[in-house]
Each structure stands twice: as structure tokens, then as C-alpha cells.
Motif scaffolding. Structure first.
Motif, PDB file in Angstrom:
ATOM      1  N   ILE A   1     -18.662   1.394   7.616  1.00 57.34           N
ATOM      2  CA  ILE A   1     -17.674   0.319   7.822  1.00 57.34           C
ATOM      3  C   ILE A   1     -16.577   0.379   6.772  1.00 57.34           C
ATOM      4  CG2 ILE A   1     -17.370  -2.189   7.743  1.00 57.34           C
ATOM      5  CD1 ILE A   1     -20.134  -2.453   9.020  1.00 57.34           C
ATOM      6  N   LYS A   2     -16.987   0.671   5.511  1.00 57.99           N
ATOM      7  CA  LYS A   2     -15.992   0.768   4.445  1.00 57.99           C
ATOM      8  C   LYS A   2     -15.016   1.905   4.692  1.00 57.99           C
ATOM      9  CE  LYS A   2     -18.704  -1.270   0.664  1.00 57.99           C
ATOM     10  NZ  LYS A   2     -19.352  -1.017  -0.651  1.00 57.99           N
ATOM     11  N   ILE A   3     -15.537   3.067   5.165  1.00 58.28           N
ATOM     12  CA  ILE A   3     -14.653   4.217   5.433  1.00 58.28           C
ATOM     13  C   ILE A   3     -13.661   3.893   6.543  1.00 58.28           C
ATOM     14  CG2 ILE A   3     -14.611   6.587   6.313  1.00 58.28           C
ATOM     15  CD1 ILE A   3     -17.335   6.993   4.913  1.00 58.28           C
ATOM     16  N   ILE A   4     -14.167   3.281   7.621  1.00 60.11           N
ATOM     17  CA  ILE A   4     -13.279   2.931   8.744  1.00 60.11           C
ATOM     18  C   ILE A   4     -12.240   1.898   8.312  1.00 60.11           C
ATOM     19  CG2 ILE A   4     -13.210   1.870  11.026  1.00 60.11           C
ATOM     20  CD1 ILE A   4     -15.997   3.042  11.535  1.00 60.11           C
ATOM     21  N   ALA A   5     -12.698   0.880   7.562  1.00 61.01           N
ATOM     22  CA  ALA A   5     -11.767  -0.167   7.107  1.00 61.01           C
ATOM     23  C   ALA A   5     -10.712   0.408   6.176  1.00 61.01           C
ATOM     24  CB  ALA A   5     -12.545  -1.276   6.411  1.00 61.01           C
ATOM     25  N   GLY A   6     -11.130   1.332   5.281  1.00 59.03           N
ATOM     26  CA  GLY A   6     -10.164   1.938   4.372  1.00 59.03           C
ATOM     27  C   GLY A   6      -9.124   2.748   5.103  1.00 59.03           C
ATOM     28  N   THR A   7      -9.557   3.496   6.140  1.00 57.11           N
ATOM     29  CA  THR A   7      -8.614   4.301   6.925  1.00 57.11           C
ATOM     30  C   THR A   7      -7.603   3.421   7.646  1.00 57.11           C
ATOM     31  OG1 THR A   7     -10.348   5.960   7.251  1.00 57.11           O
ATOM     32  CG2 THR A   7      -8.441   6.070   8.710  1.00 57.11           C
ATOM     33  N   ILE A   8      -8.123   2.384   8.291  1.00 57.26           N
ATOM     34  CA  ILE A   8      -7.228   1.475   9.018  1.00 57.26           C
ATOM     35  C   ILE A   8      -6.276   0.764   8.060  1.00 57.26           C
ATOM     36  CG2 ILE A   8      -7.152  -0.614  10.441  1.00 57.26           C
ATOM     37  CD1 ILE A   8      -9.816   0.253  11.668  1.00 57.26           C
ATOM     38  N   GLY A   9      -6.827   0.328   6.923  1.00 55.87           N
ATOM     39  CA  GLY A   9      -5.980  -0.359   5.946  1.00 55.87           C
ATOM     40  C   GLY A   9      -4.878   0.532   5.420  1.00 55.87           C
ATOM     41  N   GLY A  10      -5.197   1.804   5.128  1.00 52.93           N
ATOM     42  CA  GLY A  10      -4.173   2.726   4.648  1.00 52.93           C
ATOM     43  C   GLY A  10      -3.087   2.949   5.675  1.00 52.93           C
ATOM     44  N   PHE A  11      -3.494   3.066   6.963  1.00 48.32           N
ATOM     45  CA  PHE A  11      -2.507   3.255   8.021  1.00 48.32           C
ATOM     46  C   PHE A  11      -1.578   2.043   8.142  1.00 48.32           C
ATOM     47  CE2 PHE A  11      -1.310   2.782  12.508  1.00 48.32           C
ATOM     48  CZ  PHE A  11      -0.567   3.952  12.683  1.00 48.32           C
ATOM     49  N   VAL A  12      -2.178   0.850   8.098  1.00 46.62           N
ATOM     50  CA  VAL A  12      -1.372  -0.378   8.194  1.00 46.62           C
ATOM     51  C   VAL A  12      -0.406  -0.491   7.019  1.00 46.62           C
ATOM     52  CG1 VAL A  12      -1.493  -2.895   8.145  1.00 46.62           C
ATOM     53  CG2 VAL A  12      -3.094  -1.607   9.560  1.00 46.62           C
ATOM     54  N   LEU A  13      -0.887  -0.144   5.804  1.00 47.79           N
ATOM     55  CA  LEU A  13      -0.030  -0.201   4.623  1.00 47.79           C
ATOM     56  C   LEU A  13       1.138   0.759   4.742  1.00 47.79           C
ATOM     57  CD1 LEU A  13       0.380  -1.385   1.798  1.00 47.79           C
ATOM     58  CD2 LEU A  13      -1.065   0.444   0.894  1.00 47.79           C
ATOM     59  N   LEU A  14       0.866   1.972   5.264  1.00 46.54           N
ATOM     60  CA  LEU A  14       1.942   2.951   5.456  1.00 46.54           C
ATOM     61  C   LEU A  14       2.956   2.444   6.464  1.00 46.54           C
ATOM     62  CD1 LEU A  14       3.088   5.792   4.948  1.00 46.54           C
ATOM     63  CD2 LEU A  14       1.592   6.625   6.784  1.00 46.54           C
ATOM     64  N   LEU A  15       2.480   1.825   7.540  1.00 45.81           N
ATOM     65  CA  LEU A  15       3.366   1.296   8.570  1.00 45.81           C
ATOM     66  C   LEU A  15       4.255   0.181   8.022  1.00 45.81           C
ATOM     67  CD1 LEU A  15       4.054   1.537  11.580  1.00 45.81           C
ATOM     68  CD2 LEU A  15       2.340  -0.228  12.035  1.00 45.81           C
ATOM     69  N   ILE A  16       3.652  -0.706   7.207  1.00 42.11           N
ATOM     70  CA  ILE A  16       4.435  -1.796   6.605  1.00 42.11           C
ATOM     71  C   ILE A  16       5.494  -1.254   5.668  1.00 42.11           C
ATOM     72  CG2 ILE A  16       4.278  -3.760   5.022  1.00 42.11           C
ATOM     73  CD1 ILE A  16       1.528  -4.366   6.206  1.00 42.11           C
ATOM     74  N   THR A  17       5.141  -0.232   4.866  1.00 41.71           N
ATOM     75  CA  THR A  17       6.102   0.367   3.937  1.00 41.71           C
ATOM     76  C   THR A  17       7.288   0.962   4.686  1.00 41.71           C
ATOM     77  OG1 THR A  17       4.286   0.874   2.424  1.00 41.71           O
ATOM     78  CG2 THR A  17       6.367   2.028   2.068  1.00 41.71           C
ATOM     79  N   LEU A  18       7.004   1.683   5.799  1.00 43.89           N
ATOM     80  CA  LEU A  18       8.085   2.268   6.594  1.00 43.89           C
ATOM     81  C   LEU A  18       8.989   1.191   7.187  1.00 43.89           C
ATOM     82  CD1 LEU A  18       6.111   5.117   8.430  1.00 43.89           C
ATOM     83  CD2 LEU A  18       7.785   5.378   6.579  1.00 43.89           C
ATOM     84  N   CYS A  19       8.386   0.102   7.653  1.00 46.25           N
ATOM     85  CA  CYS A  19       9.189  -0.999   8.213  1.00 46.25           C
ATOM     86  C   CYS A  19      10.094  -1.617   7.161  1.00 46.25           C
ATOM     87  CB  CYS A  19       8.264  -2.064   8.807  1.00 46.25           C
ATOM     88  SG  CYS A  19       7.435  -1.544  10.316  1.00 46.25           S
ATOM     89  N   LEU A  20       9.551  -1.827   5.957  1.00 51.12           N
ATOM     90  CA  LEU A  20      10.362  -2.406   4.883  1.00 51.12           C
ATOM     91  C   LEU A  20      11.513  -1.492   4.509  1.00 51.12           C
ATOM     92  CD1 LEU A  20       7.556  -3.888   2.568  1.00 51.12           C
ATOM     93  CD2 LEU A  20       9.164  -5.151   3.996  1.00 51.12           C
ATOM     94  N   LEU A  21      11.258  -0.173   4.451  1.00 46.59           N
ATOM     95  CA  LEU A  21      12.335   0.775   4.146  1.00 46.59           C
ATOM     96  C   LEU A  21      13.411   0.754   5.218  1.00 46.59           C
ATOM     97  CD1 LEU A  21      10.296   3.845   2.810  1.00 46.59           C
ATOM     98  CD2 LEU A  21      11.844   2.386   1.497  1.00 46.59           C
TER      99      LEU A  21
END
Length: 664
Positions: free
Chosen positions: A257-277
Motif C-alpha cells: 500500500i505504501k509503494i502504491i500510495a507513494g507512486t500515486i502521490g509522486g505523480f499527483v505532485l508532478l502534475l500539480i507542479t506542471l500546472c503551476l508552471l
């Protein structure tokens, strides 16, 4: 013959009965007071000499027709217990205060005080439960029981007090839940530092109070505290592992669960960063193209939207920064830039150039009758207020220059100084000092995000009234200038909270043919003879606007939305009708302090003289200023420490505890 004489005999007997009853009632109140003293004053701190006129005794604030109506015995070191029997005999009491003593015991039954409006028993040693008899006093508006040792639950029977305005129960030992009070009249509420529990009810009355009204109750939760209550259904219990095998499986499952959550969280963080840029790049391009207030868009509709208005103060929501309002730089492309012309003697306010102003970031403060107002923050950090006139055709360049030269000479402690102006081919800009303390509108009614302004102390009302009158007298007498657009959003608060007029002398720049020339809020401040856009403004019309503003200050009502929606009348007509009703009903509108009532009454009379329908009947502002100053001098002489009244006149705002005057 006997039938003819009967009415005369009846009238004579009735008169004798009334005359005989007067000394009896006086004697009854005196005996009740002495019996009460014997129970609450074992150390004989109250100097009540038997046999003298009890209406002159210390602590007896008011007698009407030989009956005690206000008993205020505060800070007398009273240390006994309440004798409810003798207290209930004082059935004409409107105000009862034993604040800051050491009276102990329970408050059992005071149901005989049927005329009571204000009860102050705070800072004593009362114990027992909440006195349920209080909820039967239907005229009661103020209950202050804070700073005692009262325990038990807060009764839901408080619903019966439909006039309740203040309920202070902090610093006691109350337990249980807070009842869902829903009185629309409730404006002051505090139950902090008790032992209350459960969720704070979300009612129209309680939702307006912030965390300070509920703090220091360990088991209390709710929206007002920013501490949402956990749902019982959301609790999950995990059974203990039955074997090492199940424990191992559980451990692997947790890791997965931790591995899956970390992967999803990293993807969401990358998406938010791109949107802000992407958003930042888009704003950058937009700012380079046209980053100024040359755009026709503005943030809010000033006054009607909640207190922004046309003045040069802080943003309507009381915060700096964007806050949803348009923000960018000042830039003009094309020819005919013109020049920035400074007015008055050179000083520290003029240490910037046109180039600095053009590069400044701009935040929209509001839009009004004359034009749009912006907060301009230069790269050096220096802040000014810029007003862009709405109609660039009015006036012509030379006429505009002459008017600016006149307004630029005006310097007075109660005027916002005009520092500079700019004019180009199609632009008229005015530069003023920036006032971070905001406007009088926000002080009276609160900012957009708040639950409303606090009632001002009557000394503050007098000070504000004097400031405004002094500013108007200066305008009228120096160069014969009229303000023409006086309202609370055009009054800004200086560094010492002095009131300063802005937008003065600009109404000649309006286009009378413009359909949008008059905002709703401005109309209700204007004298009846000036509501036609073709009619000129006069010093008499300024006096009318001053009267409306003073009524707004005294009643806490906006001259537009509040009264039109609630009563269908403007503020002068509403005040006239309320005063007539009070006179006809004969109800005692007193607030517990004669000084406050006199000064508020004096201001109210001045305001009503100013809003006379006939212009020739209105006093000139120099006479208004003299009357206000006389009232302030009398107030300073007659003021005392037992003042319980704020500076707000209204049929629903009575008998309040003393309010701080907000540093004014």
C-alpha cells in the motif's frame, strides 16, 4: 344629582390613592434595599444610611416615580449571599449590576424582576447551576455571568429570551453541550474556559462567532474551532493478529500500500507542479502584454459589495495581496504619455518618478461614481493609491490642470492629501497617500470576511464626528469647495485612527449623461435636491450627506442595503419612525448610563437637523462643528467609570457592557 357627583368622587378617591401609594412604594423599595444589603454586605461596605432618601444612595443610578430602576453596586467588596425575596421586591429594576464583588451561593429565583433588561453578576463567587428563573424575564437583553463557579448545563430555555443581545458565560464550570441558540438579536457570545463538550451547533446565531468565544473547552469541537468532530462511524478497530503468519501478510500488505500510495502521490505532485508552471507562464505573458489598470475590468462593486468603495484605503476584504482581485503592472503603450505632476511642497512622499509608478504592481480596491481605485506597490516598497477617472473626456486638459492645482494646495489633518496627478491623451490619474487602516465603512460594518463591525464607544462616535465636520469646514471655508460624494467608504482611517476625507472636489469631473454615473450606495447619501444628475452640489447638500453618515455611525445600519431590504426606507425616515414609536410607547430606552445617552442624543439631534428636507433649514458645517465640540467637552467633564453604553443608537441595541473605543 348623585349620578352627576359620582365621577367627581371617583376621581378624587383615585387621586388620593395614587398620592398615598407613592410614599408606600418608596418605603417598600428602601426596606427591600436595606434587607438586600444585610445579606450581601456583612462588612458594611455600602454607605446606605437608614432614613435618608434612598434614591441618593451610592449605587442607585436611577429612580423613576419613586422606584429604583438602576442598581449598580460594583467593586464594593460585597461578600454575602443574595436574598432573593428582598431583591424580587425591586420589580421596577431595568439594570442590575453586582460586578466585581465576592458574593457567593446560588442564584435561585429572581423571577420577580419582570422589567429587567441588563444583568451583570460577573466576577463574583456564585455557584450552583444556571439560574433557570432568568429565562422567564422576557425583556432581558444582557446576561453577564462570567468569572464565577456556576456549574451544570446551559439550559435550552434560553430560547425564550428573544431579545437576547449579550450572553457571557466564560470562566465558569459549565458542562454538557451548547444549546442551539438561534436568536437573530444575539451579537456578543462567550462560553470559553468551561467544561463543555460535543459539537458546537451551526445556527445562524452561533456561526458568526470565532474560536475565541469557545476556546478552552477540551471536549468541544466544531467548525467555529477549526476542529471538526469525528463521526462515530469513522472509527476503525483493528483486531490483534492471531499468528505470525497473519502478521507477516499484514506487513507485506502495508508495504504494498505504501509503494502504491507513494507512486500515486509522486505523480499527483508532478502534475500539480506542471500546472503551476503553466499558470505562471500564462500570467507572465499576460502581464507583458498589458499589465495595468487600463483594462476595463475591476474587482468589485465597491460600496454595495461590502465596504470597498472609492476611497484610498486597504482592500475591502481587509487583506493585502491578490485575493481574487486583478493584479498587474502599470504600463501604457503608444504615444502621448504625458507627465507625472507633483503637488504641494516637495517632501518624502515624492521620492518616486513616473517610471517607478509605471512599473508598480496594481491591486484593484474598488470602483465607484468617479472611477476606479488601485493600490500601487512600487519596486522600492513604497505604496500609494491611484484613482483612474472614469470619463476621460471630462474635464478638458486645461480645466483638469487648474482643478488639480487647487486641490493640491489643500492640507488638513482630516483630508487625504492629493500628492500628484497624471494626464495623457485619454487618461486622468490621481495619486494619494495609501491608508492601510481602511475605511470608516469597514470599521462600522466589518470587512467582507467578518461577521460585522463592533459597536463603537460613544466617545469614538464624537471623535469621528468632529474629525469629519472639521474636514468639511476646511473645504467649505478655505476655497468654497464642496465634497459632493461624502459617504463612509470615502472616509479613511489614518495612522492614529483619525478620520480623513477623500474623493473631495471631484464631482465636477462626472459625466451627467452617463447612465452608470450614480451607484446605489451614493444615492442614499445624497440630499433629495441633488439626486437629479444635472443639479449642482452645494454646502447644504454636504451637510445632508454628513447627517446620513452620522446616522449610519450611530445606528450601525448601512444607508442602502440594510434599511431598504428590512424596512423599505432610507435611514433618515427610519430613524424618525423609530423615535416616534419610542415616544408613543413610553418604553424606557435607557442603556444604563445617562452620560452616554445624553451624548448619543446630542449627536442624533445634530444628525436629524442636517438631514432636514429643506436645504435652508440645515445648519452650516461650522455650526455643526461647534455643537459637536461642545458635546465632547461636556462628555469629558461628565464621563465616569461606570459607563455601560457603546455609541450605537437603535431600538435593539440597548444596555451594553462597556466597549473599547478601538484606539480612537
Amino acid at each position: 344629582m348623585e349620578l352627576l357627583l359620582f365621577p367627581r368622587y371617583f376621581l378624587l378617591i383615585s387621586s388620593l390613592l395614587v398620592l398615598c401609594s407613592l410614599p408606600l412604594s418608596q418605603s417598600g423599595d428602601a426596606e427591600a434595599l436595606l434587607a438586600l444589603k444585610s445579606s450581601i454586605d456583612p462588612s458594611n461596605s455600602l454607605p446606605w444610611p437608614q432614613g435618608s432618601d434612598f434614591c441618593q444612595w451610592q449605587g442607585i443610578r436611577e429612580c423613576i416615580r419613586g422606584r429604583v430602576t438602576k442598581l449598580v453596586a460594583e467593586h464594593f467588596n460585597l461578600s454575602g449571599t443574595l436574598d432573593e425575596k428582598s431583591l424580587n421586591e425591586l420589580d421596577q429594576l431595568r439594570v442590575l449590576s453586582f460586578k466585581a464583588n465576592s458574593i457567593s451561593g446560588e442564584i435561585r429565583n429572581i423571577s420577580g424582576l419582570t422589567n429587567l433588561k441588563s444583568l451583570f453578576l460577573n466576577d463574583n463567587q456564585f455557584s450552583g447551576g444556571f439560574p433557570s428563573s432568568i429565562t422567564d424575564l422576557h425583556r432581558l437583553k444582557v446576561i453577564v455571568l462570567s468569572g464565577n463557579q456556576i456549574s451544570g448545563e446551559i439550559p435550552s430555555s434560553l430560547f425564550k429570551l428573544q431579545r437576547l443581545y449579550i450572553l457571557y458565560l466564560q470562566d465558569n464550570r459549565f458542562t454538557g453541550q451548547i444549546p442551539p441558540l438561534n436568536q437573530t438579536s444575539l451579537r456578543f457570545f462567550n462560553v470559553s474556559t468551561n467544561k463543555l463538550s460535543g459539537e458546537i451547533p451551526i445556527t445562524a446565531a452561533l456561526i458568526r462567532f470565532n474560536s475565541s468565544s469557545f476556546s478552552n473547552n477540551l471536549n468541544l469541537c466544531g467548525k467555529q474551532l477549526g476542529n471538526p468532530c469525528s463521526s462515530p462511524n469513522s472509527q476503525i478497530t483493528v483486531p490483534p493478529a492471531s499468528s505470525s503468519s497473519s502478521s507477516s501478510k499484514h506487513s507485506r500488505r502495508v508495504q504494498l500500500i505504501k509503494i502504491i500510495a507513494g507512486t500515486i502521490g509522486g505523480f499527483v505532485l508532478l502534475l500539480i507542479t506542471l500546472c503551476l508552471l503553466w499558470v505562471a507562464c500564462k500570467n507572465c505573458r499576460r502581464r507583458r502584454k498589458a499589465g495595468d489598470f487600463m483594462s476595463k475590468e475591476v474587482g468589485i462593486e465597491g460600496n454595495v459589495a461590502g465596504g470597498g468603495g472609492e476611497g484610498s484605503g486597504a482592500a475591502p476584504n481587509g487583506r493585502d495581496g491578490n485575493n481574487g482581485l486583478k493584479q498587474g503592472g502599470f504600463s501604457w503603450e503608444g504615444e502621448g504619455l504625458g507627465s507625472l505632476v507633483f503637488l504641494g511642497a516637495a517632501d518624502q512622499h515624492m521620492t518616486y518618478a513616473l517610471e517607478d509608478l509605471l512599473k508598480a504592481s496594481a491591486e484593484t480596491l474598488g470602483r465607484g461614481t468617479i472611477g476606479s481605485t488601485y493600490k500601487a506597490v512600487m519596486q522600492s516598497g513604497f505604496i500609494v493609491t491611484v484613482k483612474r477617472l472614469k470619463d476621460s473626456k471630462y474635464p478638458r486638459l486645461e480645466e483638469f490642470r487648474r482643478q488639480m492645482d487647487v486641490l493640491g494646495l489643500l492640507r488638513h489633518p482630516n483630508l487625504v492629501p492629493l500628492r500628484a496627478y497624471f494626464q495623457a491623451k485619454e487618461e486622468r490619474l490621481l495619486v494619494y497617500d495609501y491608508f492601510p487602516n481602511g475605511s470608516l465603512f469597514s470599521l462600522i460594518h466589518g470587512t467582507r470576511g467578518s461577521s460585522g463591525g463592533k459597536p463603537l464607544h460613544w466617545t469614538s462616535c464624537l471623535k469621528i464626528a468632529e474629525d469629519l465636520a472639521a474636514g468639511l469646514v476646511y473645504l467649505h471655508q478655505t476655497l468654497g469647495i464642496t465634497h459632493g460624494n461624502l459617504k463612509s467608504s470615502n472616509v479613511l482611517l489614518g495612522s492614529d485612527f483619525e478620520s480623513c476625507l477623500t474623493d473631495y472636489g471631484l464631482m465636477s469631473f462626472r459625466d451627467p449623461e452617463s447612465v452608470e454615473e450614480t451607484s446605489v450606495s451614493s444615492l442614499f447619501y445624497r440630499a433629495p435636491e441633488c439626486r437629479d444628475p444635472w443639479k449642482p452640489f452645494t454646502q447644504q447638500s454636504d451637510a445632508y450627506s454628513f447627517g446620513v453618515l452620522l446616522l449610519e455611525l450611530l445606528t450601525g445600519k448601512t444607508p442602502f442595503l440594510d434599511l431598504v431590504q428590512e424596512h423599505g426606507a432610507d435611514i433618515p425616515r427610519w430613524v424618525r419612525s423609530v423615535r416616534e414609536e419610542e415616544m408613543e410607547s413610553g418604553d424606557d430606552p435607557s442603556s444604563g448610563n445617562e452620560t452616554a445617552e445624553e451624548k448619543l442624543g446630542a449627536l442624533l439631534n445634530i444628525a436629524m437637523a442636517c438631514v432636514s428636507l429643506a436645504p435652508e433649514s440645515r445648519p452650516v458645517m461650522s455650526e455643526v462643528l461647534r455643537m459637536i465640540r461642545d458635546a465632547r467637552v461636556e462628555a469629558q467633564v461628565s464621563s465616569n467609570s461606570s459607563d455601560h453604553s457603546p455609541g450605537r443608537w437603535s431600538d435593539t441595541v440597548q444596555s451594553l457592557p462597556r466597549e473599547e473605543h478601538l484606539g480612537i
